[in-house]
Design a protein around this motif. Structure first.
Motif, mmCIF file in Angstrom:
data_model
loop_
_atom_site.group_PDB
_atom_site.id
_atom_site.type_symbol
_atom_site.label_atom_id
_atom_site.label_comp_id
_atom_site.label_asym_id
_atom_site.label_seq_id
_atom_site.Cartn_x
_atom_site.Cartn_y
_atom_site.Cartn_z
ATOM 1 N N UNK A 152 -16.851 -0.671 9.860
ATOM 2 C CA UNK A 152 -15.635 -0.079 10.060
ATOM 3 C C UNK A 152 -14.745 0.221 8.765
ATOM 4 N N UNK A 153 -14.739 1.626 8.274
ATOM 5 C CA UNK A 153 -14.200 1.792 7.241
ATOM 6 C C UNK A 153 -13.180 3.125 6.840
ATOM 7 N N UNK A 154 -12.223 2.614 7.031
ATOM 8 C CA UNK A 154 -10.497 3.907 7.618
ATOM 9 C C UNK A 154 -9.992 3.274 6.450
ATOM 10 N N UNK A 155 -9.318 4.573 6.031
ATOM 11 C CA UNK A 155 -7.943 4.821 4.632
ATOM 12 C C UNK A 155 -6.670 5.911 5.271
ATOM 13 N N UNK A 156 -5.988 5.115 5.379
ATOM 14 C CA UNK A 156 -4.410 5.891 6.346
ATOM 15 C C UNK A 156 -3.632 6.140 4.606
ATOM 16 N N UNK A 157 -4.223 7.534 4.536
ATOM 17 C CA UNK A 157 -3.057 7.990 3.357
ATOM 18 C C UNK A 157 -1.622 8.793 3.462
ATOM 19 N N UNK A 158 -0.578 8.811 2.906
ATOM 20 C CA UNK A 158 1.069 9.273 2.735
ATOM 21 C C UNK A 158 0.695 10.159 0.502
ATOM 22 N N UNK A 172 -11.227 -2.450 6.747
ATOM 23 C CA UNK A 172 -13.210 -2.566 7.025
ATOM 24 C C UNK A 172 -13.111 -3.859 7.131
ATOM 25 N N UNK A 173 -14.493 -3.578 8.113
ATOM 26 C CA UNK A 173 -15.404 -4.936 8.029
ATOM 27 C C UNK A 173 -16.431 -4.392 7.560
ATOM 28 N N UNK A 174 -17.604 -5.458 7.519
ATOM 29 C CA UNK A 174 -18.528 -5.032 7.033
ATOM 30 C C UNK A 174 -19.378 -3.929 5.546
ATOM 31 N N UNK A 175 -20.494 -3.184 4.948
ATOM 32 C CA UNK A 175 -20.425 -2.913 4.216
ATOM 33 C C UNK A 175 -20.163 -1.346 4.274
ATOM 34 N N UNK A 176 -19.650 -0.580 5.142
ATOM 35 C CA UNK A 176 -18.618 0.286 4.860
ATOM 36 C C UNK A 176 -17.753 0.706 3.947
ATOM 37 N N UNK A 177 -17.328 1.349 2.734
ATOM 38 C CA UNK A 177 -16.675 1.624 1.712
ATOM 39 C C UNK A 177 -15.307 3.226 1.801
ATOM 40 N N UNK A 178 -14.250 2.696 1.288
ATOM 41 C CA UNK A 178 -13.686 3.777 1.414
ATOM 42 C C UNK A 178 -13.621 3.531 -0.491
ATOM 43 N N UNK A 179 -13.917 5.014 -1.089
ATOM 44 C CA UNK A 179 -13.844 4.912 -1.894
ATOM 45 C C UNK A 179 -12.481 5.832 -3.201
ATOM 46 N N UNK A 180 -12.350 5.747 -4.417
ATOM 47 C CA UNK A 180 -11.475 7.437 -4.458
ATOM 48 C C UNK A 180 -12.292 7.480 -6.048
ATOM 49 N N UNK A 181 -11.392 8.627 -5.954
ATOM 50 C CA UNK A 181 -12.799 9.946 -7.105
ATOM 51 C C UNK A 181 -11.792 10.253 -7.661
ATOM 52 N N UNK A 182 -11.008 9.980 -9.334
ATOM 53 C CA UNK A 182 -10.427 11.203 -9.837
ATOM 54 C C UNK A 182 -11.192 11.369 -11.146
ATOM 55 N N UNK A 228 -2.733 0.946 -1.784
ATOM 56 C CA UNK A 228 -3.586 1.171 -3.625
ATOM 57 C C UNK A 228 -2.417 2.644 -3.172
ATOM 58 N N UNK A 229 -2.572 3.234 -4.493
ATOM 59 C CA UNK A 229 -1.676 4.327 -5.040
ATOM 60 C C UNK A 229 -2.705 4.786 -6.282
ATOM 61 N N UNK A 230 -3.143 6.262 -6.062
ATOM 62 C CA UNK A 230 -3.235 6.733 -7.444
ATOM 63 C C UNK A 230 -2.786 7.933 -7.841
ATOM 64 N N UNK A 231 -2.651 9.178 -8.720
ATOM 65 C CA UNK A 231 -2.030 9.538 -9.344
ATOM 66 C C UNK A 231 -2.605 11.175 -8.829
ATOM 67 N N UNK A 232 -1.808 11.989 -7.731
ATOM 68 C CA UNK A 232 -1.981 13.649 -7.083
ATOM 69 C C UNK A 232 -2.632 14.437 -9.069
ATOM 70 N N UNK A 233 -3.112 15.308 -8.705
ATOM 71 C CA UNK A 233 -4.485 15.046 -7.754
ATOM 72 C C UNK A 233 -5.228 13.698 -8.057
ATOM 73 N N UNK A 234 -5.983 13.793 -6.307
ATOM 74 C CA UNK A 234 -7.338 13.093 -6.195
ATOM 75 C C UNK A 234 -7.641 12.824 -4.773
ATOM 76 N N UNK A 235 -9.180 11.978 -5.198
ATOM 77 C CA UNK A 235 -10.043 12.278 -4.356
ATOM 78 C C UNK A 235 -10.167 10.381 -3.044
ATOM 79 N N UNK A 236 -9.796 10.569 -2.181
ATOM 80 C CA UNK A 236 -10.039 9.837 -1.335
ATOM 81 C C UNK A 236 -11.386 9.652 -0.010
ATOM 82 N N UNK A 237 -12.064 8.864 -0.345
ATOM 83 C CA UNK A 237 -13.384 9.233 0.927
ATOM 84 C C UNK A 237 -13.395 8.018 1.307
ATOM 85 N N UNK A 238 -13.737 7.501 2.556
ATOM 86 C CA UNK A 238 -15.559 6.701 3.572
ATOM 87 C C UNK A 238 -16.210 6.696 4.079
ATOM 88 N N UNK A 239 -17.043 6.227 3.448
ATOM 89 C CA UNK A 239 -18.635 6.503 3.399
ATOM 90 C C UNK A 239 -19.372 5.164 4.657
#
Length: 362
Positions: A152-158, A172-182, A228-239
């Motif tokens: 399981x890999x989840x990202x709740x975003x605001x 998350x649990x296991x080896x699925x991941x959440x990333x950020x990309x800026x 976690x927190x990032x500046x906008x604009x930015x990308x979050x992905x789960x894979x």
């Protein structure tokens, strides 16, 4: 008094898609290695109608080795235990976040209590469905066999457009991941794989270590989380691991994302490009959910990552291509890969403050 989350019993029924908008660019893809028998569930990429600043991403990889036993529903639908597990986890996640959405914005919200509650709900749902499914013979005879196992890999975003921030809760649990990309720092892995061997993302490509923790109906598991927190604009992905595990390095995963972005005209084209790039190399099902927040248009999104793509190509990808086995040179490819990874990982590996969260960018 401990927080009690109000919820309805989860169902395996698919929920209706939720609308997108509010400056978000959306992408999701799910590719089965064996058509019709994919053990990755369809990814979650949802923006909530009642809170347009809130979004949920999720991926779920049913574990075909541990969950190779065939199950059958009362309606006669037959699939592996892994197939059902991933879809149960997806349905639980959608229902749970929908039902407790208002509480996620309360000042007294405590992530640990929330994640523990979600863990209990997920376990109860897996155990309930395990009792309802008819069990057939397993493809394996091994102690690793488990009932309804899945990552399981989840990202709740605001999003906060006033402060120009994106705040997230990765679970998350296991080896699925959440990333950020800026554009400034490239790709960073927020989650930490649950693997017996440990090691970093580069070492894990070669080790292929067994997982130490994943959701299932008959084995203890836990859900990890990070704020976690990032500046906008930015990308979050789960894979799921089919996206990145069969590439030569984590640098190549970021390059694949940005190179296909540069060639696309919209998010549909980007999704198709990623799928086509992974098809020749991925030895597993592939699923990905992505939201790009803070860009007014796809053209602006592409433009902002142009310099990062050039930097990545010149600093990492082209030097490795020149000494790769395919080039006929075979001159220190492994050593150079390690040297470049040692440089790249300083921005790839997530930097955590003492309280378990990370400040804006780096």
């Amino acid at each position: 008094m401990p927080t009690v989350f109000r919820r309805r019993p989860p169902s395996i029924t698919e929920l209706e898609p939720l609308v997108a908008g509010n400056g978000h660019q959306w992408l999701s893809l799910c590719r089965d290695k064996s058509p019709g028998e994919g053990e990755d569930a369809p990814p979650i990429a949802r923006l909530y109608e009642t809170r347009s600043d809130a979004a949920l991403l999720g991926v779920f990889d049913g574990l075909g080795g541990a969950g190779g036993r065939i199950n059958e529903t009362e309606n006669g639908e037959r699939h592996s235990s892994a197939y059902f597990a991933a879809r149960i986890a997806r349905s639980v996640s959608l229902t749970y976040f929908r039902d407790i959405l208002p509480q996620l914005f309360e000042k007294a919200f405590e992530p640990q209590i929330f994640v523990n509650d979600l863990q209990e709900v997920l376990l109860a749902a897996l155990q309930r469905h395990a009792r309802e499914l008819r069990t057939g013979p397993s493809r394996l005879r091994s102690s690793i066999i488990s009932t309804l196992p899945t990552t399981t890999a989840l990202a709740f975003l605001e999003t906060d457009p006033i402060e120009e921030l994106l705040r997230g809760l990765a679970i998350w649990s296991g080896d699925s991941r959440v990333f950020v990309l800026t554009p400034a720092y490239g790709l960073s892995q927020v989650t930490v794989d649950d693997l017996r061997a440990g090691g970093d993302a580069f070492e894990n490509l070669a080790q292929d270590s067994p997982m130490s923790n994943y959701a299932s109906a008959d084995r203890p598991f836990h859900l990890n989380y990070r704020v976690f927190t990032i500046s906008l604009p930015g990308i979050v992905l789960a894979a799921t691991d089919g996206c990145y595990h069969y590439l030569p390095s984590p640098m190549h995963w970021e390059y694949l994302l940005l190179d296909t972005l540069s060639r696309a005209g919209d998010t549909v084209g980007w999704s198709v490009g990623i799928e086509q790039a992974l098809a020749p190399v991925a030895g597993d099902d592939v699923s990905l959910a992505l939201v790009a927040a803070g860009w007014d248009s796809f053209a602006a999104l592409k433009h902002d990552f142009g310099d990062r793509l050039t930097y990545l190509r010149e600093r990492y990808i082209e030097p490795l291509d020149r000494v790769s086995p395919r080039s006929g040179v075979e001159n220190g490819y492994g050593e150079l890969s390690r040297q470049l990874w040692d440089r790249y990982k300083h921005t790839y590996e997530w930097g955590w403050a003492e309280d378990g969260s990370r400040g804006v960018n780096r």
